[in-house]
Design an enzyme around this catalytic site. Structure first.
Site, PDB file in Angstrom:
ATOM      1  N   ARG A 102       0.842  -1.202   0.000  1.00 16.73           N
ATOM      2  CA  ARG A 102       0.000   0.000   0.000  1.00 16.73           C
ATOM      3  C   ARG A 102       0.877   1.253   0.000  1.00 16.73           C
ATOM      4  O   ARG A 102       2.071   1.221   0.292  1.00 16.73           O
ATOM      5  CB  ARG A 102      -0.906   0.012   1.240  1.00 16.73           C
ATOM      6  N   GLY A 103       0.246   2.393  -0.305  1.00 18.45           N
ATOM      7  CA  GLY A 103       0.924   3.664  -0.162  1.00 18.45           C
ATOM      8  C   GLY A 103       1.035   4.046   1.311  1.00 18.45           C
ATOM      9  O   GLY A 103       0.440   3.434   2.186  1.00 18.45           O
ATOM     10  N   GLY A 104       1.813   5.081   1.569  1.00 17.46           N
ATOM     11  CA  GLY A 104       1.996   5.539   2.937  1.00 17.46           C
ATOM     12  C   GLY A 104       3.154   4.845   3.623  1.00 17.46           C
ATOM     13  O   GLY A 104       3.857   4.012   3.038  1.00 17.46           O
ATOM     14  N   GLN A 105       3.362   5.184   4.895  1.00 20.01           N
ATOM     15  CA  GLN A 105       4.472   4.650   5.658  1.00 20.01           C
ATOM     16  C   GLN A 105       3.961   3.805   6.825  1.00 20.01           C
ATOM     17  O   GLN A 105       2.815   3.365   6.820  1.00 20.01           O
ATOM     18  CB  GLN A 105       5.371   5.795   6.111  1.00 20.01           C
ATOM     19  N   THR A 106       4.800   3.597   7.814  1.00 19.47           N
ATOM     20  CA  THR A 106       4.456   2.667   8.889  1.00 19.47           C
ATOM     21  C   THR A 106       3.263   3.159   9.691  1.00 19.47           C
ATOM     22  O   THR A 106       3.183   4.331  10.075  1.00 19.47           O
ATOM     23  CB  THR A 106       5.658   2.486   9.831  1.00 19.47           C
ATOM     24  N   PHE A 108      -0.070   1.450  12.545  1.00 16.28           N
ATOM     25  CA  PHE A 108      -0.503   0.338  13.403  1.00 16.28           C
ATOM     26  C   PHE A 108      -1.949   0.008  13.115  1.00 16.28           C
ATOM     27  O   PHE A 108      -2.781   0.899  12.895  1.00 16.28           O
ATOM     28  CB  PHE A 108      -0.346   0.721  14.883  1.00 16.28           C
ATOM     29  N   HIS A 109      -2.260  -1.288  13.127  1.00 15.91           N
ATOM     30  CA  HIS A 109      -3.639  -1.768  13.094  1.00 15.91           C
ATOM     31  C   HIS A 109      -3.819  -2.734  14.259  1.00 15.91           C
ATOM     32  O   HIS A 109      -2.902  -3.508  14.583  1.00 15.91           O
ATOM     33  CB  HIS A 109      -3.945  -2.519  11.794  1.00 15.91           C
ATOM     34  N   ALA A 176      -6.113   6.606   9.232  1.00 13.53           N
ATOM     35  CA  ALA A 176      -5.019   6.516   8.270  1.00 13.53           C
ATOM     36  C   ALA A 176      -5.556   6.017   6.934  1.00 13.53           C
ATOM     37  O   ALA A 176      -6.566   5.313   6.880  1.00 13.53           O
ATOM     38  CB  ALA A 176      -3.939   5.578   8.794  1.00 13.53           C
ATOM     39  N   CYS A 207       2.823   7.084  10.158  1.00 17.31           N
ATOM     40  CA  CYS A 207       2.781   7.548   8.776  1.00 17.31           C
ATOM     41  C   CYS A 207       3.929   8.495   8.447  1.00 17.31           C
ATOM     42  O   CYS A 207       3.854   9.265   7.482  1.00 17.31           O
ATOM     43  CB  CYS A 207       1.432   8.206   8.456  1.00 17.31           C
TER      44      CYS A 207
END
Length: 274
Positions: A102-106, A108-109, A176, A207
């Site tokens: 996916r796009g974006g950075q680190t 949490f889920h 996010a 992010c």
């Protein structure tokens, strides 16, 4: 019932291993790609039925996910920090660390967060609003606007900023956003913090945005109506209205409607667990 303005919704009601949700998403994406490949083959292949747009919603076991720009960049010490047990965090004290496309950075889920994965072909979604289908930018705007509309139903004002996602103000992100497109078929989507334990975010620069904070509906003072299945249904209904207006319909489905026998043997091809 005509299927031209029909969207399927699969909500996984229990806390779900993130890898299992990834497998379901990969299966749905592959159905779209197989159909598109058959359409464009020469000579034409036997045409499988066109898949219906589907939204997968779930709340996962704890996991930190990286975006495609960060593939292979986490050090062993960074991974160990993210995997360290979180004190007093209930039944799931340890998080996985997973790479995605996916796009974006680190980010949490985890439990208490509603993860929303719309899987659809942007160019096959046609309506008075989208006579030629959606562009990637229009799709992202629709994800954001749908989330803003749902927040408004809880008395919380969500906004856009120059940074991705949905925010309460310039400092606090409540949702996010990160997507992936392959041949205009979408995957990944939105992570909306409903009643998430926000301490998980203390371990990362969410992010990649320094100086920002993460919040949730509960943190913003919402005390009632936070059952994740109901929030999911509200979000999906708003999304369908954004696609097709009053003509759009949602049908709730079960996991077996997608998987069939043997689907659990499929392995996601777009992520690695570190």
């Amino acid at each position: 019932m005509s299927t031209s303005h029909l969207l399927r919704h699969l909500h996984l009601p229990s806390i779900t291993p993130f890898t299992h949700a990834q497998t379901l998403q990969s299966l749905l994406v592959s159905q779209f790609l197989t159909h598109k490949a058959a359409l464009s083959s020469s000579p034409p292949s036997p045409l499988p039925p066109a898949p219906l747009p589907t939204i997968l919603t779930f709340s996962p076991t704890p996991v930190y996910t990286t975006g495609r720009r960060e593939l292979g960049t986490l050090t062993a010490s960074q991974t160990a920090l993210l995997r360290a047990p979180l004190p007093n965090s209930g039944a799931y004290p340890i998080a996985e660390v997973t790479e995605t496309l996916r796009g974006g950075q680190t980010t949490f889920h985890g439990p208490g967060q509603l993860v929303i994965y719309p899987i659809l072909d942007l160019k096959s979604v046609r309506s008075a609003t989208w006579p030629r289908g959606l562009t990637a930018r229009c799709f992202v705007n629709l994800l954001e606007q749908t989330t803003i509309d749902v927040l408004g139903g809880f008395g919380v004002k969500g906004i856009r900023t120059e940074n991705p996602g949905v925010w309460i103000d310039d400092l606090k992100k409540v949702a996010a956003l990160g997507v992936h497109l392959r041949r205009n078929v979408t995957s990944y989507g939105v992570g909306l913090n409903v009643c998430t334990d926000l301490r998980w975010f203390d371990r990362i620069v969410a992010c990649g945005l320094e100086g920002k904070k993460t919040t949730s509906l509960r943190e913003e003072g919402v005390k009632e109506g936070l059952e994740l299945g109901e929030v999911a249904r509200l979000w999906v209904q708003r999304f369908v209205e954004g696609l097709w207006g009053e003509e759009g319909k949602v049908v709730e489905i079960k996991e077996e409607d997608i998987t069939g026998k043997g689907a659990g043997e499929l392995l996601p091809k777009d992520r690695r667990t570190l």
